[in-house]
Design a protein around this motif. Structure first.
Motif, PDB file in Angstrom:
ATOM      1  N   ARG A  49      46.083  40.543  59.952  1.00  0.00           N
ATOM      2  CA  ARG A  49      44.644  40.712  60.165  1.00  0.00           C
ATOM      3  C   ARG A  49      44.082  39.621  61.067  1.00  0.00           C
ATOM      4  O   ARG A  49      43.099  39.840  61.777  1.00  0.00           O
ATOM      5  N   LEU A  50      44.694  38.452  61.036  1.00  0.00           N
ATOM      6  CA  LEU A  50      44.239  37.369  61.896  1.00  0.00           C
ATOM      7  C   LEU A  50      44.361  37.766  63.364  1.00  0.00           C
ATOM      8  O   LEU A  50      43.472  37.467  64.167  1.00  0.00           O
ATOM      9  N   GLN A  51      45.442  38.454  63.720  1.00  0.00           N
ATOM     10  CA  GLN A  51      45.606  38.893  65.102  1.00  0.00           C
ATOM     11  C   GLN A  51      44.512  39.884  65.489  1.00  0.00           C
ATOM     12  O   GLN A  51      43.996  39.852  66.618  1.00  0.00           O
ATOM     13  N   GLU A  52      44.156  40.756  64.575  1.00  0.00           N
ATOM     14  CA  GLU A  52      43.090  41.726  64.836  1.00  0.00           C
ATOM     15  C   GLU A  52      41.752  41.010  65.025  1.00  0.00           C
ATOM     16  O   GLU A  52      40.953  41.386  65.897  1.00  0.00           O
ATOM     17  N   LEU A  53      41.521  39.981  64.207  1.00  0.00           N
ATOM     18  CA  LEU A  53      40.277  39.213  64.326  1.00  0.00           C
ATOM     19  C   LEU A  53      40.213  38.476  65.654  1.00  0.00           C
ATOM     20  O   LEU A  53      39.140  38.382  66.268  1.00  0.00           O
ATOM     21  N   LYS A  54      41.331  37.954  66.090  1.00  0.00           N
ATOM     22  CA  LYS A  54      41.352  37.202  67.348  1.00  0.00           C
ATOM     23  C   LYS A  54      41.041  38.116  68.534  1.00  0.00           C
ATOM     24  O   LYS A  54      40.476  37.672  69.540  1.00  0.00           O
ATOM     25  N   ALA A  56      39.080  40.933  68.177  1.00  0.00           N
ATOM     26  CA  ALA A  56      37.687  41.359  68.008  1.00  0.00           C
ATOM     27  C   ALA A  56      36.695  40.226  68.225  1.00  0.00           C
ATOM     28  O   ALA A  56      35.563  40.449  68.678  1.00  0.00           O
ATOM     29  N   TYR A  57      37.122  38.981  67.907  1.00  0.00           N
ATOM     30  CA  TYR A  57      36.236  37.813  68.011  1.00  0.00           C
ATOM     31  C   TYR A  57      36.931  36.677  68.759  1.00  0.00           C
ATOM     32  O   TYR A  57      37.133  35.593  68.212  1.00  0.00           O
ATOM     33  N   PRO A  58      37.276  36.884  70.027  1.00  0.00           N
ATOM     34  CA  PRO A  58      38.030  35.852  70.759  1.00  0.00           C
ATOM     35  C   PRO A  58      37.260  34.537  70.879  1.00  0.00           C
ATOM     36  O   PRO A  58      37.881  33.459  70.946  1.00  0.00           O
ATOM     37  N   PHE A  59      35.943  34.597  70.898  1.00  0.00           N
ATOM     38  CA  PHE A  59      35.113  33.395  71.044  1.00  0.00           C
ATOM     39  C   PHE A  59      35.087  32.547  69.781  1.00  0.00           C
ATOM     40  O   PHE A  59      34.578  31.426  69.797  1.00  0.00           O
TER      41      PHE A  59
END
Length: 318
Positions: A49-54, A56-59
Motif C-alpha cells: 500500500r505504501l507504493q500505491e500511496l507514493k 497517489a501522493y508523490p509530494f
C-alpha cells in the motif's frame, strides 16, 4: 414611537435583509470539497500500500528517504499513539466538512478565479507552527494540532498557544492562510501599518467565515475578546498618547502584533490583557472604514493603510 428609534429599526431591518440576501447568494455557489484522510491511509499502509500511496501522493514522500524510513514511521509506537488520538478526536468529520464547504463557497463568491484545493489531512508530530499549509492546489491540515487545548500531548506548550489547538480553529486557520494570499500592502513600516494589515486579514475572515465567532476569527478566548472590547478606548488612548501609531520601532510589533501571552504596555495590567491587541484594534479600524465608505471587499484588501485610517472615522468604544 420616537422618530429616531423608528429610523434605526428601519436601517437595521434593511441591513439584515441585505445580509440575508448575500448569504443566500453565497449558498448558491457550487464548490467541490472532498477531504482525503491521508493520515489514516498512511497509518494503515503496508509495503504494498505504501507504493500505491507514493504514486497517489508523490509530494508527501521525499525522494531523499528510502521506503524503510516510511515503514519505520508507520510502526513507530509514538506515531501509532498519535494516530489513535487523531482517530478518536476526528472519527466524525461531518461538521468540518460542512464548514469547509461554506468556507470555499464564500471564497469563491468574492474571487471567481478561485479553484478549490485538494484537502489532505496529515499528522505532523504536533508542529503547531505549521498547523495548516495552503498552496494554490493543496491544503494540508495537520490534525494532531487540533485535539483540544487540554490534550495530554500539549502539556508542555504555552497556554496562549494551546488555547487554539482545538478543532474549532481548523477553519479560521485555513481562512488566515487564504487571507495571507489576498491582502496586499506596499509598506509595513509603522505600528499602524501592521495594525491595519492585520485588520484587513481579520475583516477578510469576517467575509469568508461569518459563521465563526469573532473570538474564533482572532484566536481569542471569549473572555479575552470581552477584555479587548471593554478596554478598547484605553488601549487606543495609550497608543495615541505615547505616539506609537507612526513609530517604526520593531519592538512594538512584538509587543502588540505578534502572538504572545499578553500585550506589553509596561503597566501592572499587562498580565490581564490578551496578546495581539494591535491586531484587534486594526480590525476595528478596518470595520469602521468599510462601514463608512462605499468600497468592495476586494478593493479594500489592496488599499493602503494610510487611506484606510484617514477615511475610517474610527472611534474606539468607551
Amino acid at each position: 414611537m420616537n422618530k429616531f428609534l423608528y429610523i434605526f429599526i428601519l436601517l437595521l431591518t434593511f441591513s439584515c435583509q441585505n445580509e440575508n440576501k448575500l448569504e443566500q447568494d453565497i449558498k448558491n455557489v457550487i464548490v467541490d470539497v472532498e477531504v482525503e484522510r491521508f493520515d489514516q491511509l498512511f497509518a494503515n499502509a503496508d509495503v504494498e500500500r505504501l507504493q500505491e500511496l507514493k504514486i497517489a501522493y508523490p509530494f508527501m514522500f521525499s525522494k531523499r528517504y528510502n521506503d524503510s524510513v516510511w515503514i519505520n514511521r508507520i510502526n513507530d509506537t509514538l506515531q501509532q499513539t498519535i494516530n489513535k488520538e487523531v482517530d478518536k478526536a476526528f472519527n466524525d468529520f461531518s461538521v468540518i466538512d460542512d464548514e469547509l464547504y461554506a468556507l470555499f463557497q464564500h471564497i469563491k463568491y468574492y474571487d471567481k478565479t478561485f479553484k478549490e484545493p485538494r484537502i489532505i489531512t496529515v499528522t505532523s508530530d504536533v508542529d503547531y507552527r505549521n498547523k495548516v499549509i495552503v498552496t494554490d492546489s493543496i491544503a494540508l491540515i495537520a490534525l494532531d494540532n487540533y485535539l483540544g487545548s487540554e490534550h495530554f500531548f500539549y502539556e508542555n506548550i504555552y497556554a496562549y498557544i494551546k488555547q487554539n489547538l482545538n478543532a474549532s480553529q481548523i477553519i479560521p486557520d485555513l481562512a488566515d492562510n487564504y487571507a495571507n494570499k489576498r491582502v496586499y500592502q506596499s509598506k509595513r513600516k509603522t505600528l499602524l501599518d501592521e495594525m491595519i494589515y492585520s485588520g484587513k486579514k481579520l475583516y477578510y475572515k469576517d467575509a469568508i467565515i461569518p459563521f465563526k465567532s469573532d473570538a474564533e476569527k482572532i484566536g481569542y478566548l471569549e473572555e479575552q475578546l470581552f477584555w479587548a472590547k471593554e478596554n478598547e478606548f484605553y488601549i487606543w488612548r495609550h497608543f495615541v498618547e505615547n505616539e506609537m501609531l507612526y513609530s517604526t520601532n520593531p519592538k512594538l510589533v512584538a509587543r502588540f502584533i505578534n502572538p504572545a501571552p499578553f500585550s506589553k504596555f509596561n503597566l501592572e495590567l499587562d498580565s490581564e490583557s490578551p496578546g495581539r491587541l494591535g491586531q484587534y484594534l486594526g480590525w476595528q479600524i478596518v470595520r469602521s472604514y468599510m462601514e463608512n465608505n462605499d468600497v468592495t471587499l476586494n478593493d479594500m484588501l489592496t488599499t493602503e493603510a494610510e487611506e484606510i485610517f484617514n477615511k475610517a472615522k474610527f472611534k474606539p468604544r468607551k
